[in-house]
Scaffold this active site. Structure first.
Site, PDB file in Angstrom:
ATOM      1  N   GLU A 186       0.960  -1.138  -0.005  1.00 25.35           N
ATOM      2  CA  GLU A 186      -0.028   0.190  -0.020  1.00 25.35           C
ATOM      3  C   GLU A 186       0.885   1.185  -0.047  1.00 25.35           C
ATOM      4  O   GLU A 186       1.917   1.441   0.585  1.00 25.35           O
ATOM      5  CB  GLU A 186      -1.016  -0.096   1.273  1.00 25.35           C
ATOM      6  CG  GLU A 186      -1.982   1.129   1.345  1.00 25.35           C
ATOM      7  CD  GLU A 186      -2.875   1.038   2.619  1.00 25.35           C
ATOM      8  OE1 GLU A 186      -3.501   1.943   2.958  1.00 25.35           O
ATOM      9  OE2 GLU A 186      -2.835   0.001   3.123  1.00 25.35           O
ATOM     10  N   GLU A 216      -3.147  10.669   2.532  1.00 30.74           N
ATOM     11  CA  GLU A 216      -4.617  10.693   3.500  1.00 30.74           C
ATOM     12  C   GLU A 216      -4.647  11.871   4.057  1.00 30.74           C
ATOM     13  O   GLU A 216      -3.524  12.623   4.425  1.00 30.74           O
ATOM     14  CB  GLU A 216      -4.578   9.758   4.564  1.00 30.74           C
ATOM     15  CG  GLU A 216      -4.720   8.101   3.698  1.00 30.74           C
ATOM     16  CD  GLU A 216      -4.690   7.049   5.048  1.00 30.74           C
ATOM     17  OE1 GLU A 216      -5.539   6.467   5.095  1.00 30.74           O
ATOM     18  OE2 GLU A 216      -3.628   7.195   5.731  1.00 30.74           O
ATOM     19  N   TRP A 239     -13.951   8.175   4.184  1.00 34.02           N
ATOM     20  CA  TRP A 239     -14.726   7.349   5.086  1.00 34.02           C
ATOM     21  C   TRP A 239     -14.614   7.837   6.570  1.00 34.02           C
ATOM     22  O   TRP A 239     -13.857   8.708   6.713  1.00 34.02           O
ATOM     23  CB  TRP A 239     -13.813   5.894   5.277  1.00 34.02           C
ATOM     24  CG  TRP A 239     -12.420   5.854   5.373  1.00 34.02           C
ATOM     25  CD1 TRP A 239     -11.354   6.301   4.393  1.00 34.02           C
ATOM     26  CD2 TRP A 239     -12.002   5.525   6.626  1.00 34.02           C
ATOM     27  NE1 TRP A 239     -10.272   6.039   4.956  1.00 34.02           N
ATOM     28  CE2 TRP A 239     -10.439   5.627   6.132  1.00 34.02           C
ATOM     29  CE3 TRP A 239     -12.152   5.103   7.858  1.00 34.02           C
ATOM     30  CZ2 TRP A 239      -9.447   5.331   7.251  1.00 34.02           C
ATOM     31  CZ3 TRP A 239     -11.243   5.138   8.529  1.00 34.02           C
ATOM     32  CH2 TRP A 239      -9.869   5.105   8.570  1.00 34.02           C
ATOM     33  N   THR A 270      -7.900   5.126  16.327  1.00 34.86           N
ATOM     34  CA  THR A 270      -8.310   5.749  15.018  1.00 34.86           C
ATOM     35  C   THR A 270      -9.060   7.012  15.324  1.00 34.86           C
ATOM     36  O   THR A 270      -8.667   7.882  14.453  1.00 34.86           O
ATOM     37  CB  THR A 270      -9.245   4.570  14.422  1.00 34.86           C
ATOM     38  OG1 THR A 270      -8.470   3.294  14.074  1.00 34.86           O
ATOM     39  CG2 THR A 270      -9.773   4.896  13.347  1.00 34.86           C
TER      40      THR A 270
END
Length: 572
Positions: free
Chosen positions: A192, A196, A282, A293
């Site tokens: 990956e 972001e 998201w 998170t």
């Protein structure tokens, strides 16, 4: 009197019933939702996510990109070969083509991800998740990635995978705390590369990378300045080669990672497998998310802001995406091969290009534990929910032991399924409510048709006159009866019309019972036709030779010539 129901009413009811059933069937089609779809043709045999620690069984051999064991779509791009029964069960991946993607319409977006068949020539992007906001993904020539409080966000993936190249995208991020805007590359083994933004700092964008899903204690991250990222379009990019990875903003390199710097023992924990481009928005700051998170995203999402109330959603905007593939299938040579530094080509163990190729195929791990990839001319299209990389096109029902999940639906592969998947939740609910109302109306209409039809059949057996009155044995009734006898041309139909079932009430009536009325009708018919029988009796007697000639001797000289001749013959 109740009128006879028309055939059109019953036919229309049947049509309406069919339409309402279509909604019910369509509502069972696989929805575009989260890509965590164990019903992509195959069987979800375990609640445990497949991967390094759990391999899928041969009956559901492919480990999907969301960690479910299945077949069909799960075996296409995003299939994890390390969690599948065998790496060969993952289907060949369409190879990259250099392109500039714009978003004037959605003709190249496949909304029905569970019905996608691997045809990268027809589709550029799959809509893996689409927030249930009833919001069009294409607005004013831009791609919109919406997020609502109950929708879960939106994610798109490219249908082609690229192994090294330069990717640039013009994006306006979401500027809300707790909301993540992502522009990344992702491979089947979870290599990956990330750009972001969490919205907690609209002047900053974050960089990251992972090798085969190893988060490395979250030590791989970085950051770069991107002023007013929620109100200004910036061009975010990657330049990825076998030996080096660069992150860029507006054409300027803001971070560099070398392959050598990732060496861990005999392994290089560096992204080095074919990856798809993904864009998403998201929710990180929501109830149920881990505290780590939530903290990383800046806190909980505020759903009461003026922006959210006016739009009904938060959204990132993408103007265009430009992809330059260093493994371009439309070219006969590689950009890497043209570089001055030939060692890039020589040192890349994965780079096996020898001209134009159609797909990438997974191999096995080498002695160091690094999975191998080779270029191929193999096809990438499947035709069944049972398809796998070892059995792409199912023929004669031979599924090689693969089983299909109970949630799979063939409607997903149709135009109706694709149309239904494009609709937002509000539209789907409205259609189903309308269909339910139509269904109830149709049911009532059908019942009415049936009841009227039965009533009509009953009336066929009940003899009635025009005023629905019975015939009493009164003087007037007797006169009418006598008049009917004297009418030689009266038919049985007119006779029957004068007879009706008796009415029963509290006052005594001199009425016929049904059996008496029937007997009277038979008697009237005999009396009516009896005089005709008398008229024809003499004629019948003329044809009785013995009786006729006994009472009437043959004519004499005034008889017919033929008769005289006959008589003469009789005398000889």
């Amino acid at each position: 009197m109740v009128s006879r129901p028309s055939g059109a009413l019953c036919t229309g009811a049947a049509v309406a019933l069919s339409a309402s059933l279509l909604c019910l069937i369509a509502s069972n089609a696989p929805a575009v939702n989260a890509a965590e779809i164990p019903s992509q043709g195959g069987t979800n045999v375990s609640t445990e996510a497949c991967g390094w620690n759990y391999l899928c069984p041969s009956s559901a051999p492919c480990c999907s990109n969301s960690g479910f064991c299945s077949s069909g779509v799960a075996c296409l791009a995003g299939c994890d070969p390390l969690g599948s029964t065998n790496t060969s069960y993952c289907a060949p991946q369409p190879v990259c083509q250099t392109s500039n993607y714009t978003f004037t319409d959605d003709s190249r977006l496949n909304y029905n991800v569970s019905g996608y068949n691997g045809d990268a020539d027809k589709w550029d992007w799959t809509v893996d998740t689409w927030d249930s906001s009833n919001t069009s993904l294409i607005q004013n020539g831009e791609l919109i990635l919406p997020l609502t409080e109950t929708g879960g966000g939106t994610k798109l993936s490219s249908t082609r995978a690229f192994l090294y190249g330069n990717v640039q995208a013009s994006i306006k991020m979401v500027g809300q705390v707790g909301v993540v805007t992502a522009f990344i590359t992702m491979s089947g083994v979870k290599d990956e590369i990330d750009w972001e933004s969490t919205g907690s700092d609209t002047d900053e964008a974050q960089t990251n990378y992972y090798w085969e899903g190893d988060v490395n204690n979250y030590k791989n991250g970085g950051s770069a300045t991107a002023k007013n990222s929620d109100s200004t379009y910036h061009v975010y990019g990657f330049d990825w080669t076998p030996d080096q990875l660069e992150w860029t903003i507006d054409g300027k390199t803001v971070r560099t990672l070398t392959r050598d710097s990732t060496k861990n023992g005999s392994l290089y924990k560096y992204p080095q497998t074919p990856s798809r481009i993904q864009m998403s928005v998201w929710p990180a700051g929501i109830a149920g998310a881990s505290q780590g998170t939530i903290d990383w995203a800046g806190g909980m999402i505020d759903w009461t802001t003026s922006t959210y109330k006016s739009q009904g959603y938060y959204a990132a905007h993408v103007q265009w995406i430009n992809v330059e593939c260093y493994d371009d299938s439309s070219s006969n040579s590689s950009r890497l091969a043209r570089r001055d530094d030939e060692t890039l080509w020589e040192r890349s163990l994965l780079w096996e290009r020898a001209g134009a190729v159609n797909s990438y195929v997974w191999g096995s791990n080498d002695t160091n534990g690094q999975i191998q990839v080779s270029s191929s001319d193999s096809a990438t299209i499947i035709n069944s929910p049972y398809s796998t990389g070892l059995n792409m096109l199912i023929s004669n029902g031979d599924t090689k032991g693969v089983t299909k999940s109970s949630g799979s639906s063939s409607l997903a592969n149709t135009a109706v399924g694709n149309w239904w998947s494009k609709l937002g939740t509000a539209a789907k609910v409205g259609i189903c409510i309308g269909a339910a109302a139509v269904f109830l109306f149709t049911l009532v209409a059908l019942c009415t048709c049936i009841a009227r039809s039965k009533d009509k059949k009953k009336k066929r057996y009940a003899a009635v006159n025009d005023d629905n009155a019975a015939i009493p044995l009164t003087a007037a009734g007797a006169a009418a009866t006598k008049s009917n006898r004297l009418a030689p041309q009266a038919s049985s139909a007119s006779l029957a019309s004068s007879i009706q079932k008796p009415r029963y009430d509290d006052s005594p009536q001199y009425e016929y019972t049904q059996q008496q009325a029937y007997a009277l009708g038979q008697q009237r018919q005999q009396e009516q036709y009896y005089p005709q029988q008398q008229r024809y009796a003499p004629q019948q007697q003329q044809y009785a030779p013995q009786q006729y000639y006994a009472a009437h001797p043959p004519p004499g000289q005034f008889g017919y010539p033929q008769q005289q001749g006959w008589q003469g013959q009789g005398r000889y």
